[in-house]
Scaffold this active site. Structure first.
Site, PDB file in Angstrom:
ATOM      1  N   VAL A   1      -2.179  -9.277  16.205  1.00  0.00           N
ATOM      2  CA  VAL A   1      -1.357  -8.556  17.177  1.00  0.00           C
ATOM      3  C   VAL A   1      -0.890  -7.255  16.531  1.00  0.00           C
ATOM      4  O   VAL A   1      -0.758  -7.164  15.316  1.00  0.00           O
ATOM      5  CB  VAL A   1      -0.144  -9.383  17.655  1.00  0.00           C
ATOM      6  N   SER A   2      -0.652  -6.272  17.374  1.00  0.00           N
ATOM      7  CA  SER A   2      -0.143  -4.997  16.875  1.00  0.00           C
ATOM      8  C   SER A   2       1.330  -4.888  17.247  1.00  0.00           C
ATOM      9  O   SER A   2       1.862  -5.695  17.996  1.00  0.00           O
ATOM     10  CB  SER A   2      -0.924  -3.840  17.487  1.00  0.00           C
ATOM     11  N   LYS A   3       1.959  -3.889  16.712  1.00  0.00           N
ATOM     12  CA  LYS A   3       3.369  -3.658  17.030  1.00  0.00           C
ATOM     13  C   LYS A   3       3.552  -3.472  18.536  1.00  0.00           C
ATOM     14  O   LYS A   3       4.542  -3.891  19.114  1.00  0.00           O
ATOM     15  CB  LYS A   3       3.871  -2.432  16.278  1.00  0.00           C
ATOM     16  N   HIS A   4       2.547  -2.865  19.167  1.00  0.00           N
ATOM     17  CA  HIS A   4       2.630  -2.618  20.613  1.00  0.00           C
ATOM     18  C   HIS A   4       2.367  -3.878  21.427  1.00  0.00           C
ATOM     19  O   HIS A   4       2.788  -3.982  22.557  1.00  0.00           O
ATOM     20  CB  HIS A   4       1.619  -1.538  21.008  1.00  0.00           C
ATOM     21  N   GLU A   5       1.681  -4.820  20.841  1.00  0.00           N
ATOM     22  CA  GLU A   5       1.333  -6.060  21.521  1.00  0.00           C
ATOM     23  C   GLU A   5       2.007  -7.206  20.761  1.00  0.00           C
ATOM     24  O   GLU A   5       1.394  -7.872  19.949  1.00  0.00           O
ATOM     25  CB  GLU A   5      -0.191  -6.245  21.519  1.00  0.00           C
TER      26      GLU A   5
END
Length: 101
Positions: free
Chosen positions: A17-21
């Protein structure tokens, strides 16, 4: 009854996962539905490209195991990266045939 990895192949999952997700649970739920018994998670923030979870997941795999991701882009940053991961995993998991002299 305890599950011994040597007795039967396992499905090993990987989540990125990314910071945005921020929601890793969608991916984890999909891995559980696929029958994964163990999974590794990476949370990528900003320019951080270190993937300790991916490295651990690939190191955990044994011959006969299945590596599962929710989507291919979770494992590789590009097609080239996915091919490199596959080649490295195959070299590690498939013993080379030794020729008799």
């Amino acid at each position: 009854m305890s599950f011994d990895k040597k007795e039967a192949p396992m499905k090993i999952g990987y989540v990125r996962v990314s910071k945005h997700e921020q929601n890793e649970y969608l991916q984890i739920d999909a891995l559980k539905k696929e029958g994964c018994e163990k999974w590794f998670v990476d949370t990528i923030t900003g320019s951080k490209f270190e993937r300790k979870g991916l490295d651990e997941a690939l190191a955990y795999l044994r011959p006969g195991d299945t590596f599962v991701v929710w989507k291919l882009d979770r494992a590789g940053r590009s097609l080239k990266h996915l091919i490199e991961l596959l080649r490295a995993s195959l070299r590690r998991l498939i013993p080379r045939h030794q020729e008799a002299n």
